[in-house]
Design a protein around this motif. Sequence first.
Motif, short mmCIF file in Angstrom:
data_model
loop_
_atom_site.label_atom_id
_atom_site.label_comp_id
_atom_site.label_asym_id
_atom_site.label_seq_id
_atom_site.Cartn_x
_atom_site.Cartn_y
_atom_site.Cartn_z
N PHE A 38 43.98 37.67 53.93
CA PHE A 38 44.27 36.98 52.91
C PHE A 38 43.82 37.63 51.64
CE2 PHE A 38 44.70 33.67 55.73
CZ PHE A 38 45.96 32.83 55.57
N VAL A 39 43.01 38.65 51.54
CA VAL A 39 42.52 39.35 50.59
C VAL A 39 43.74 40.31 49.97
CG1 VAL A 39 41.59 41.73 51.63
CG2 VAL A 39 40.51 40.61 49.71
N ARG A 40 43.72 40.31 48.75
CA ARG A 40 44.72 41.24 48.21
C ARG A 40 44.28 42.60 47.59
NH1 ARG A 40 46.06 36.56 45.03
NH2 ARG A 40 45.35 37.61 43.27
N ALA A 41 44.22 43.55 48.58
CA ALA A 41 43.74 44.96 48.24
C ALA A 41 44.54 46.05 48.88
CB ALA A 41 42.25 44.98 48.62
N GLY A 44 31.21 53.65 37.03
CA GLY A 44 29.79 53.98 36.56
C GLY A 44 29.03 53.25 37.72
N PRO A 45 27.82 53.42 37.85
CA PRO A 45 26.70 52.94 38.66
C PRO A 45 26.31 51.54 38.31
CG PRO A 45 25.63 54.21 37.05
CD PRO A 45 27.18 54.43 36.66
N PHE A 46 27.27 50.72 38.21
CA PHE A 46 26.78 49.11 38.00
C PHE A 46 27.76 48.28 38.98
CE2 PHE A 46 27.53 45.66 34.67
CZ PHE A 46 26.04 45.38 34.47
N LEU A 47 26.72 47.43 39.60
CA LEU A 47 27.17 46.43 40.60
C LEU A 47 27.12 45.06 40.09
CD1 LEU A 47 28.53 46.00 43.54
CD2 LEU A 47 26.01 46.15 44.30
N GLN A 48 28.21 44.14 40.01
CA GLN A 48 28.03 42.70 39.88
C GLN A 48 27.91 42.04 41.25
OE1 GLN A 48 30.88 41.29 36.98
NE2 GLN A 48 31.66 43.43 36.81
N VAL A 49 26.76 40.99 41.39
CA VAL A 49 26.67 40.21 42.60
C VAL A 49 26.93 38.82 42.27
CG1 VAL A 49 25.10 39.38 44.22
CG2 VAL A 49 24.75 41.65 43.12
N TYR A 50 27.85 38.26 43.21
CA TYR A 50 28.27 37.02 43.15
C TYR A 50 27.91 36.34 44.46
CZ TYR A 50 31.17 38.15 39.02
OH TYR A 50 31.37 38.60 37.78
N LEU A 80 33.50 31.83 52.97
CA LEU A 80 34.61 33.05 53.09
C LEU A 80 35.60 32.66 52.33
CD1 LEU A 80 35.39 35.84 54.30
CD2 LEU A 80 36.23 34.33 56.12
N ALA A 81 36.10 31.32 52.41
CA ALA A 81 37.31 31.17 51.31
C ALA A 81 37.04 31.35 50.08
CB ALA A 81 37.86 29.62 51.95
N ASP A 82 35.85 30.84 49.60
CA ASP A 82 35.56 31.20 48.08
C ASP A 82 35.39 32.63 47.89
OD1 ASP A 82 35.39 28.55 47.78
OD2 ASP A 82 33.39 28.16 47.50
N ALA A 83 34.86 33.41 48.72
CA ALA A 83 34.69 34.80 48.52
C ALA A 83 35.87 35.37 48.48
CB ALA A 83 33.79 35.49 49.63
N ILE A 84 37.06 35.11 49.31
CA ILE A 84 38.30 35.57 49.07
C ILE A 84 39.06 35.18 47.78
CG2 ILE A 84 40.63 35.70 50.15
CD1 ILE A 84 39.31 35.33 52.92
N ARG A 124 32.15 44.79 42.52
CA ARG A 124 31.43 43.47 42.62
C ARG A 124 31.09 43.57 44.28
NH1 ARG A 124 36.18 39.42 41.40
NH2 ARG A 124 37.26 40.98 42.66
N LEU A 125 30.07 42.63 44.26
CA LEU A 125 29.47 42.31 45.71
C LEU A 125 29.47 40.97 45.76
CD1 LEU A 125 28.24 43.02 48.50
CD2 LEU A 125 25.86 43.12 47.32
N ILE A 126 30.44 40.53 46.78
CA ILE A 126 30.49 38.95 46.84
C ILE A 126 29.88 38.50 48.15
CG2 ILE A 126 32.03 37.08 46.93
CD1 ILE A 126 34.29 38.88 45.74
N LEU A 127 28.81 37.66 48.16
CA LEU A 127 27.95 37.29 49.27
C LEU A 127 28.14 35.59 49.35
CD1 LEU A 127 24.57 39.42 48.39
CD2 LEU A 127 26.53 39.68 50.03
N VAL A 128 28.37 35.29 50.62
CA VAL A 128 28.22 34.08 51.30
C VAL A 128 26.68 33.74 51.04
CG1 VAL A 128 28.48 32.42 52.97
CG2 VAL A 128 30.08 33.99 52.58
#
Length: 169
Positions: free
Chosen positions: A154-157, A111-117, A122-126, A17-21
């Motif tokens: 704040f990110v859980r990783a 696999g080579p597959f990326l979901q973009v959001y 930043l709060a919504d991204a987290i 996943r790629l999460i973009l503001v």
Amino acid sequence: IRSAFITTGQRCTCARRLILVDNNQTDDLLKKLVEATKKIKVGAYNEDVFCGPVISKQAKDTLLEWQDELIAQGGEPLVKMESVGDKGYFLSPGIIEMSKVTGVADREFFGPFLQVYLVRNLADAILLSNNTSYGLSAGMSSKNEFEFVHFYDFVRAGIINCNSPTTGA
């Protein structure tokens, strides 16, 4: 590109996943990502390529089915992942924009597959980043040190990177 597609997206730390503001830089960044992804060469190990095959026919079929499911749910393919060649388990890298889709199943795939959001801030991204059963790696690109400290807190990783690929552990 490296976070999502190195080793054909089959490392456990590859970005799915790629999460973009969503701001005035987002469209340009996505355009460049799409252009670069379309130029990725796929092929056998003894060729000049960036991506090789996925691990099995089952993996290849599952990835293509997952893409079809996400498109059916309203995902917009920016680069459609497709089967490459008639031998082996080669797939071209794919990118799908998922911001308008709700209730997507939380599935892990390799696999080579990326979901973009696209999100508001930043709060919504987290929040979105943490909305998963998986959380091995996360990365943030920012010149703002305060934002990264906030992200880190704040990110859980398990592995958290700043301005470097998620696969750079």
